[in-house]
Write an enzyme that holds these catalytic residues in place. Structure first.
Site, short mmCIF file in Angstrom:
data_model
loop_
_atom_site.label_atom_id
_atom_site.label_comp_id
_atom_site.label_asym_id
_atom_site.label_seq_id
_atom_site.Cartn_x
_atom_site.Cartn_y
_atom_site.Cartn_z
N SER A 180 1.68 -0.37 3.02
CA SER A 180 1.04 -0.58 1.71
C SER A 180 1.23 -2.00 1.16
CB SER A 180 1.57 0.47 0.74
OG SER A 180 0.93 0.37 -0.50
N ASP B 89 -4.15 -3.62 -2.93
CA ASP B 89 -2.91 -3.84 -2.20
C ASP B 89 -3.26 -3.84 -0.70
OD1 ASP B 89 -3.46 -1.11 -2.07
OD2 ASP B 89 -1.35 -0.55 -1.92
N ASP C 66 -3.23 -1.78 1.83
CA ASP C 66 -3.99 -0.69 2.46
C ASP C 66 -5.07 -0.14 1.53
OD1 ASP C 66 -2.06 0.48 0.76
OD2 ASP C 66 -2.15 2.36 1.87
N ASP D 158 -5.40 1.57 -1.13
CA ASP D 158 -5.48 2.82 -1.89
C ASP D 158 -5.44 2.49 -3.38
OD1 ASP D 158 -2.83 2.03 -1.71
OD2 ASP D 158 -2.04 4.04 -1.32
MG MG Z 1 -1.03 1.18 -1.00
#
Ligand code: MG
Length: 449
Positions: free
Chosen positions: A95, A237, A239, A241
């Site tokens: 992340s 961020d 990744d 999400d």
């Molecule tokens: Mg993340």
């Protein structure tokens, strides 16, 4: 039993905490407790291929097949798992952590984050003998390309594309050199939005800035919004999400403020409904949602807790103050690209983001973290509980003390030797006094130990 999973999957510094040996055994344990095909994707980190190979090898050794989707945001993998006939998923990502970290995040068969029970079952299996498949039953690996397009199309299907195209918007997008470089610029292109892009080349050492979308890390985005007169800035961020925003005047928008703005817009559009958030998010959310006839439900901290509560109560929207936003009509997980689409609709419908933020009730907040050894945490909570007898309290997660002038949440960190204090009030002096009072309480206790 070996403790593998933290609050965000198995995570650590590569070749120190997290080795290919660990990853291989996690793959075997996952395949043993979740029989069937596993879909895997990675973020942009240099160490993804090593972890991908090890986890996949473990899965295939036990006799299950792997579908590899390439580099994608976590929510894209989650959407694939939700809409295809697979037993589960694995996202190779750390992340927002620094580049030396990586991680293994397990996705349940419905596309949501693995439950604590699923993680505990994998941990239990990890320490056991796991029988391997006979040579002719070993699994195979199939690479499926082009899923970024399908994921972006799934988001477009939920949006009023013509209306967004007609608005002729210019925005600035910062992908933090992460996996969203394959999806968010494509989404904006298909929406007819002129996107000025920053750090949209995936690169594992994150040369643009650290991949946590904090105000400090987003100074280039902020100045680019000001220079270009863009209507919106947005950043993911590593990744993707999460998505955080910069308003049309170049101000960084805290995650719970974006949550309040979007929640208000969606509840208005829906003619009512429920917004779910954690008890650490601003009271501005409750105030603005209830003022238009909606309801807010609070949960313990952590996006899986928010997502599960949303499913249980039929909520349309939820999220947390870190920019993780969940839209129930698409999927029950944080989704940064979906957040972009909904925020574009929100500013077209309700006007410039700065004006919408100015219309929200104003709160001041203080966040502190204090070093606290793990073995003192439980005693410290009961000490604060005893010292605040007679107050209105909420024990959902840590201890939240609610007074007429605001609230304080004291909470031990689940992953680090830290104790956190969150305080909020409509009065700046009051919030500072409240935070100081509890900080002193914590320090007094720790000194007495
Ligand atoms: Mg993340």
């Amino acid at each position: 039993m070996t403790k593998l999973f933290g609050t965000n999957g198995v995570r650590g510094v590569i070749n120190e905490d997290l080795t290919s040996k660990v990853a291989l055994q996690v793959g075997k344990a996952l395949a043993a407790v979740t029989p069937g095909t596993i879909a895997i994707a990675t973020d942009a980190r240099y160490t993804c291929e090593m972890l991908l190979s090890a986890v996949s090898s473990g899965i295939m050794a036990v006799g299950s097949n792997v579908i590899f989707l390439g580099m994608l945001p976590t929510p894209a993998l989650q959407y694939y798992v939700k809409t295809h006939n697979v037993a589960g998923g694995v996202m190779i990502t750390a992340s927002h952590n620094p580049p030396e970290f990586n991680g293994i995040k397990v996705i349940a068969s419905d596309g949501t984050e693995a439950t604590p029970e699923q993680e505990a079952a994998i941990e239990a299996k990890y320490d056991e003998f796991i029988p391997l498949a006979r040579w002719d039953r070993v699994g195979s690996m199939k690479t499926v390309g082009g899923y970024a397009d399908e994921y972006v199309n799934s988001i477009l299907s939920k949006l009023d594309v013509d209306k967004i195209k007609e608005a002729n918007l210019t925005v600035v997008l910062d992908c933090a050199n992460g996996a969203s470089a394959y999806t968010s610029p494509l989404l904006l292109k298909k929406l007819g939005v002129r996107a000025i892009t920053l750090n949209c080349n995936p690169q594992g050492e994150f040369p643009g800035h650290r991949s946590e979308p904090t105000e400090d890390n987003l100074q280039d985005l902020i100045s680019m919004v000001k220079k270009t007169g863009a209507v919106l800035g947005m950043a993911h961020d590593g990744d993707a999400d999460r998505c955080v925003f910069v308003d049309n005047e170049g101000n960084y928008v805290p995650g719970d403020v974006a949550l309040a703005v979007l929640g208000k817009s969606l509840i208005k559009q829906n003619g009512g409904g429920i917004v779910v958030t954690s008890l650490a998010a601003s009271s501005a959310i409750g105030d603005s949602i209830s003022s238009i006839g909606g309801e807010v439900i609070r949960t313990a901290i952590g996006s899986p807790k928010v997502a599960r509560k949303m499913m249980e109560v039929g909520s349309i929207f939820g999220g947390e103050e870190n920019g993780g936003l969940i839209f129930a009509d698409h999927q029950y997980c944080r989704d940064g690209a979906m957040a972009i689409g909904r925020m574009l609709e929100c500013i077209i419908e309700n006007g410039p983001l700065k004006n919408q933020i100015d219309a929200l009730p104003k709160y001041h907040s203080v966040r502190l973290k204090i070093h606290c050894p793990d073995n003192f945490k439980a005693d410290l909570i009961s000490y604060i509980d005893k010292s605040t007898e007679g107050f209105n309290k909420d024990y959902t997660d840590g201890l939240k003390i609610i007074t007429d002038s605001g609230w304080v949440l004291v909470r031990p960190s689940g992953t680090e030797p830290l104790f956190r204090i969150y305080a909020e009030s409509s009065n700046k002096t009051t919030v500072e006094q409240m935070a100081k009072k509890y900080e002193e309480m914590v320090v007094t206790f720790l000194e007495s130990m």
